[in-house]
Design an enzyme around this catalytic site. Structure first.
Site, PDB file in Angstrom:
ATOM      1  N   GLU B  33       0.839  -1.202   0.000  1.00 24.16           N
ATOM      2  CA  GLU B  33       0.000   0.000   0.000  1.00 24.16           C
ATOM      3  C   GLU B  33       0.875   1.254   0.000  1.00 24.16           C
ATOM      4  O   GLU B  33       1.714   1.414   0.887  1.00 24.16           O
ATOM      5  CB  GLU B  33      -0.903  -0.018   1.240  1.00 24.16           C
ATOM      6  CG  GLU B  33      -1.934  -1.145   1.187  1.00 24.16           C
ATOM      7  CD  GLU B  33      -2.436  -1.568   2.566  1.00 24.16           C
ATOM      8  OE1 GLU B  33      -2.145  -0.883   3.556  1.00 24.16           O
ATOM      9  OE2 GLU B  33      -3.145  -2.592   2.638  1.00 24.16           O
ATOM     10  N   GLU B  64      -5.132  -6.562   2.337  1.00 22.40           N
ATOM     11  CA  GLU B  64      -3.938  -7.298   2.765  1.00 22.40           C
ATOM     12  C   GLU B  64      -3.938  -8.763   2.340  1.00 22.40           C
ATOM     13  O   GLU B  64      -2.884  -9.320   2.019  1.00 22.40           O
ATOM     14  CB  GLU B  64      -3.740  -7.172   4.277  1.00 22.40           C
ATOM     15  CG  GLU B  64      -3.107  -5.858   4.723  1.00 22.40           C
ATOM     16  CD  GLU B  64      -4.095  -4.703   4.836  1.00 22.40           C
ATOM     17  OE1 GLU B  64      -5.304  -4.951   4.631  1.00 22.40           O
ATOM     18  OE2 GLU B  64      -3.684  -3.573   5.122  1.00 22.40           O
ATOM     19  N   PHE B  87       1.715  -1.754   8.505  1.00 21.31           N
ATOM     20  CA  PHE B  87       2.006  -1.855   9.935  1.00 21.31           C
ATOM     21  C   PHE B  87       1.829  -3.319  10.356  1.00 21.31           C
ATOM     22  O   PHE B  87       0.898  -3.977   9.895  1.00 21.31           O
ATOM     23  CB  PHE B  87       1.031  -0.989  10.757  1.00 21.31           C
ATOM     24  CG  PHE B  87       1.336   0.479  10.722  1.00 21.31           C
ATOM     25  CD1 PHE B  87       2.075   1.086  11.738  1.00 21.31           C
ATOM     26  CD2 PHE B  87       0.890   1.264   9.665  1.00 21.31           C
ATOM     27  CE1 PHE B  87       2.349   2.452  11.702  1.00 21.31           C
ATOM     28  CE2 PHE B  87       1.165   2.627   9.618  1.00 21.31           C
ATOM     29  CZ  PHE B  87       1.900   3.226  10.641  1.00 21.31           C
ATOM     30  N   ALA B  88       2.665  -3.769  11.260  1.00 21.25           N
ATOM     31  CA  ALA B  88       2.558  -5.160  11.715  1.00 21.25           C
ATOM     32  C   ALA B  88       1.167  -5.455  12.255  1.00 21.25           C
ATOM     33  O   ALA B  88       0.663  -6.574  12.146  1.00 21.25           O
ATOM     34  CB  ALA B  88       3.601  -5.437  12.803  1.00 21.25           C
ATOM     35  N   ASP B  89       0.548  -4.426  12.813  1.00 20.22           N
ATOM     36  CA  ASP B  89      -0.799  -4.588  13.375  1.00 20.22           C
ATOM     37  C   ASP B  89      -1.790  -5.099  12.327  1.00 20.22           C
ATOM     38  O   ASP B  89      -2.782  -5.737  12.661  1.00 20.22           O
ATOM     39  CB  ASP B  89      -1.282  -3.245  13.911  1.00 20.22           C
ATOM     40  CG  ASP B  89      -0.231  -2.580  14.784  1.00 20.22           C
ATOM     41  OD1 ASP B  89      -0.394  -2.554  16.006  1.00 20.22           O
ATOM     42  OD2 ASP B  89       0.799  -2.115  14.233  1.00 20.22           O
ATOM     43  N   PHE B  90      -1.532  -4.795  11.052  1.00 18.35           N
ATOM     44  CA  PHE B  90      -2.464  -5.210   9.996  1.00 18.35           C
ATOM     45  C   PHE B  90      -2.265  -6.672   9.594  1.00 18.35           C
ATOM     46  O   PHE B  90      -2.984  -7.204   8.746  1.00 18.35           O
ATOM     47  CB  PHE B  90      -2.330  -4.317   8.754  1.00 18.35           C
ATOM     48  CG  PHE B  90      -2.396  -2.838   9.013  1.00 18.35           C
ATOM     49  CD1 PHE B  90      -2.900  -2.343  10.215  1.00 18.35           C
ATOM     50  CD2 PHE B  90      -1.947  -1.929   8.062  1.00 18.35           C
ATOM     51  CE1 PHE B  90      -2.952  -0.966  10.452  1.00 18.35           C
ATOM     52  CE2 PHE B  90      -1.998  -0.564   8.298  1.00 18.35           C
ATOM     53  CZ  PHE B  90      -2.491  -0.085   9.496  1.00 18.35           C
ATOM     54  N   HIS B 133      -1.365   0.528  16.003  1.00 15.21           N
ATOM     55  CA  HIS B 133      -0.256   0.840  15.092  1.00 15.21           C
ATOM     56  C   HIS B 133       1.096   0.759  15.819  1.00 15.21           C
ATOM     57  O   HIS B 133       2.033   1.457  15.467  1.00 15.21           O
ATOM     58  CB  HIS B 133      -0.414   2.242  14.485  1.00 15.21           C
ATOM     59  CG  HIS B 133      -1.495   2.343  13.461  1.00 15.21           C
ATOM     60  ND1 HIS B 133      -2.822   2.312  13.783  1.00 15.21           N
ATOM     61  CD2 HIS B 133      -1.448   2.465  12.109  1.00 15.21           C
ATOM     62  CE1 HIS B 133      -3.553   2.427  12.680  1.00 15.21           C
ATOM     63  NE2 HIS B 133      -2.746   2.523  11.655  1.00 15.21           N
TER      64      HIS B 133
END
Lengths: 333, 328
Positions: B33, B64, B87-90, B133
Site C-alpha cells: 500500500e 492485505e 504496519f505489523a498490526d495489519f 499501530h
C-alpha cells in the site's frame, strides 16, 4: 440447455475425452465413498455431480495454464491431467501419493501439471491465483489461471479482495464459482440475498455469467470465451456454474438436511448422462464404446486402489522433511 | 582490502538492499500500500518507482489478503516478491495467507514447491501509534512452522539480512523496528553483502551477565551496558537478529560464561520471544544458570496513545540497568 450442438472445433477424440474424464472422476469418487471405512479420514469431499465444471473448464485451457482448486479437489486434479494412482495413494496417506502422504484429500496438487493445489481453507485459492496470473503477466507468458471456488467461498472477504484486484490490474484470472447450492448444510439462498452470484461481477468491473454447470459443453464454451479475453489482456471474468453436490459435504456426512426429492431431481440432471446422450445423438460414440470406456475406467480405478494399497506408508523418520527447503535447527526440532 | 561502507539509517539500508536485489534479479519485485509514488509509510521504498517503474513497484488496494495472496502465488510461480504490510498490526487481517498458505505449501504439497516470498512489516512503538499501530507480534510467527522470522536492529544487519531474505527459498517475515529505522550505522556497500540466518550478533562482550535483546531493545540494552561499565559491571549484549532459525548456541555459550540471563523484549510478556528464549535456556542450559532468568517485557496491555503512558510500559535503558544491578 444440455442438448445443443456439439462444438465443431473439438475433434471426436476430444469430445470422447471429455466423457472419459467425467466418468473417471465419477467412478473415482464412487470408489472412495465405497471404501470410506478403509480411508479413515472423515475429511474427504467428493465431486460427484459436479464433474462437468472441472472437465469443461480444463478443456478450455492449455496444459501449461494454471488452476487453483478447493477442498473438493479430486475432480480438478483429474481434469487437469493429474495421475489417478498418485491421487488415490495420497488419499490413503501413502508415500507414493502426489504429496507423499503429507497433504491428503484436501491438499492434492500436481505442480508439474500446473495444478496448484486443493486447499483446505474456503476461499483461499483465488488470492493465490492473483499472484500466479501476475507472474504470467509480468513475464509475458500469456498463461491464464482458472480459480475454482464454491458458493460458500463467494461470501469470504478474500474473494472480494481478489476479484477487485484482478479487475483493477486486468489479471488473466477466470473466477469459476461452483454453486452447488450448499455450504455444508446451509443453502446458498439462506446465506445470500441474490439469486445469481454473477451479478456481483459488474461491481468489480468485469463480466459475469451464470450458466448450467451440469452442461459440460456450455461450461467449456463460456470459459473458452473468458480465457480468450484474459489471454489477450482483457482481464478477469466471473462464471457462476449452477450445479449440485450429490453426496454430503464429506463422506462422513449423513446429509439429513436435504430432501430426497431434491436430490432425486438433481440426479435426473446428471451431467454425465446428459452428455452421453448428446454424444450418441451426434454419432460420436455408440453403445459398444460406452461399454468399453466404462470397463476401462473401472480397471483404472481398481489399479489405482491396488497401487495405493500396496504402496508403503511414509517413513516416520521423514516427518520433519520439507517444512523448509533445507532443514533448520530450532526449538523442538 | 578495507570494506567500503557508508553511514546511513536503518530504513535507507533496507532500501539499498531491495534496490540491489531488484537490479540483480528480474524476478524480484515489490508490492504494497502506497509504496510507489508516496514511497511507503516510512519512506523505505522512496525512489524505487522512479527507478524500476510501476510493473515492479506496485501500489495495491488496501486489501492485505489480496496483497499477500498475490505475492505468495507469484512466488509459487517462480517470482521473488517482496510484499509490504504497512504496519505489523495489519497482519491480523491477512494471517490466513501467511499461516495457512505460505507457511504450509512446501510441506503439505510434499516438497513439490517452495515459496520464496519476503513479507516486510514495520512494527513497534515510538510514534504515538496507540493500540493498533504499535504492536510487536513477532512471537506469534515463531509458532508457525514453515516461516522464517527475521528481526534486525541495526542498519548493516537490515541490509545483510534483507538480501538473504530475498534470496531465501522459504517464506520470510521480516520485522522492521520503527525506532531502528532512524538509527544510523555503517553499512557495507558490497552488493553481495549478506548475513546468514541463524547467526546472532554479539554487540558487546562481557562476563557478568548476558543480555539478549531484540529490535529497539538492543539499543536500550547497549545504553544500559555502557553505563554499567563505569561501575565495573560487564554485560554481554546479544541480538539474535533472526528468531527462526534461532542461534541458540551463541545464547547458551554466553549464559555458560556469565551464569546470568536477562531477556529484553518489546512484545507483551505472555508467550513472548523472551518466554521462548527463557524456556530454551532452562531446558538446554539449566546447569549454567547461577540466578533466576529475568524477563523485561512490555506488560500485557494494549499500547496507549499518550507518550507519558507509552513510556511507562516500554522497557528502557534505566529499567534494564536497575534489573541488572538487582540480579548481580
Amino acid at each position: 440447455m444440455n442438448g445443443g450442438e456439439l462444438p465443431k472445433e473439438l475433434s471426436s477424440d476430444e469430445l470422447i475425452n471429455i466423457y472419459k474424464k467425467m466418468l473417471l472422476i465419477r467412478k473415482f469418487e464412487q470408489r472412495i465413498t465405497k471404501d470410506f471405512g478403509k480411508i479413515k479420514s472423515p475429511l474427504v469431499h467428493t465431486y460427484t455431480g459436479e464433474e462437468a465444471i472441472a472437465v469443461g473448464a480444463c478443456m478450455a485451457i492449455n496444459e501449461d495454464d494454471y488452476i487453483t482448486s478447493t477442498h473438493r479437489g479430486h475432480g480438478h486434479f483429474i481434469a487437469k491431467g493429474g495421475d489417478v494412482n498418485s491421487l488415490m495413494a495420497e488419499i490413503y496417506g501413502k508415500e507414493g501419493g502426489i504429496c507423499k502422504g503429507r497433504g491428503g484429500s484436501m491438499h492434492v496438487a500436481d505442480f508439474s501439471k500446473s495444478m496448484l493445489g486443493a486447499n483446505g481453507i474456503v476461499g483461499a485459492g483465488p488470492p493465490l491465483a492473483l499472484g500466479v496470473a501476475l507472474a504470467s503477466k509480468m513475464r509475458n507468458e500469456g498463461k491464464v489461471v482458472l480459480t475454482f471456488f464454491g458458493d460458500g467461498a463467494a461470501n469470504q472477504g478474500m474473494l472480494h479482495e481478489s476479484m477487485n484486484l484482478a479487475a483493477a490490474w486486468k489479471l488473466p484470472v477466470i473466477f469459476i464459482l461452483e454453486n452447488n447450492m450448499y455450504g455444508w448444510s446451509t443453502p446458498f439462498h439462506a446465506a445470500t440475498a441474490i439469486k445469481d452470484f454473477s451479478i456481483r461481477a459488474q461491481g468489480y468491473g468485469m463480466k459475469g455469467f451464470t450458466i448450467d454447470g451440469n452442461d459440460v459443453i456450455e461450461v467449456y464454451k463460456t470459459i473458452k470465451e473468458a480465457v480468450d479475453i484474459a489471454r489477450n489482456g482483457g482481464g478477469p471474468t466471473l462464471i457462476e456454474c449452477k450445479t449440485y453436490r450429490w453426496q454430503g459435504q464429506t463422506i462422513m456426512d449423513p446429509d439429513k438436511y436435504r430432501s430426497p426429492e431434491e436430490k432425486e431431481e438433481w440426479k435426473n440432471r446428471c451431467p454425465i448422462k446428459a452428455y452421453k446422450t448428446r454424444l450418441i445423438r451426434g454419432e460420436i460414440i455408440d453403445k459398444v464404446m460406452i461399454q468399453e470406456i466404462e470397463e476401462m475406467t473401472l480397471v483404472k480405478i481398481d489399479e489405482s486402489f491396488k497401487f495405493a494399497k500396496e504402496n508403503k506408508n511414509p517413513d516416520p523418520s521423514t516427518v520433519l522433511d520439507n517444512v523448509y527447503k533445507k532443514p533448520i535447527k530450532y526449538g523442538g526440532n | 582490502m578495507v570494506e567500503e561502507t557508508k553511514t546511513m539509517r536503518g530504513l535507507d539500508a533496507i532500501r539499498l538492499a531491495i534496490e540491489e536485489e531488484m537490479e540483480r534479479d528480474e524476478s524480484v519485485f515489490i508490492m504494497g500500500e502506497d509504496i510507489g509514488k508516496f514511497g511507503g509509510c516510512f519512506f523505505v521504498t522512496e525512489g524505487l518507482l522512479e527507478k524500476f517503474g510501476p510493473e515492479r513497484v506496485r501500489d495495491t488496494p488496501i486489501s492485505e489478503n489480496a496483497i499477500l495472496g498475490c505475492a505468495i502465488g507469484a512466488a509459487m510461480a517462480g517470482m521473488r516478491p517482496i510484499a509490504e504490510i504497512m504496519f505489523a498490526d495489519f497482519l491480523t487481517v491477512c494471517m490466513e495467507m501467511i499461516v495457512n498458505q505460505a507457511a504450509k505449501a512446501s510441506y503439505m504439497y510434499g516438497g513439490q514447491i517452495s515459496v520464496p516470498v519476503t513479507i516486510r512489516v514495520p512494527f513497534g512503538t515510538g510514534i504515538m501509534g496507540a493500540a493498533q499501530h504499535s504492536q510487536s507480534f513477532e512471537s506469534w510467527f515463531m509458532h508457525v512452522p514453515g516461516l522464517k522470522v527475521i528481526l534486525p536492529s541495526e542498519a548493516s544487519d537490515f541490509k545483510g539480512l534483507m538480501k538473504t531474505a530475498v534470496r531465501d527459498d522459504d517464506p520470510v517475515i521480516f520485522f522492521e523496528n520503527k525506532r531502528a529505522y532512524y538509527l544510523t550505522g555503517d553499512v557495507p556497500l558490497d552488493k553481495d553483502f549478506k548475513i546468514p540466518f541463524g547467526q546472532a550478533r554479539i554487540f558487546t562482550e562481557g562476563d557478568d551477565v548476558t543480555l539478549v535483546a531484540t529490535g529497539a531493545m538492543v539499543q536500550e540494552s547497549m545504553i544500559a551496558a555502557t553505563k554499567l561499565t563505569e561501575e565495573n559491571i560487564h554485560c554481554e549484549v546479544i541480538d539474535p537478529r533472526t528468531l527462526v532459525p534461532l542461534d541458540k548456541k551463541t545464547i547458551l555459550a554466553s549464559v555458560e560464561k556469565t551464569g546470568k540471563l536477562i531477556i529484553v523484549d518489546e512484545g507483551c510478556k505472555t508467550c513472548s520471544v523472551s518466554a521462548e528464549i527463557a524456556a530454551i535456556v532452562v531446558e538446554e542450559g539449566f546447569q549454567y544458570l547461577k540466578k533466576e532468568i529475568i524477563r523485561i517485557n512490555t506488560p500485557d496491555v494494549p499500547i496507549p496513545y499518550s507518550p507519558k503512558l507509552e513510556k511507562k510500559i516500554i522497557p528502557n535503558a534505566k529499567l534494564i540497568q536497575e534489573k541488572i544491578k538487582k540480579l548481580i
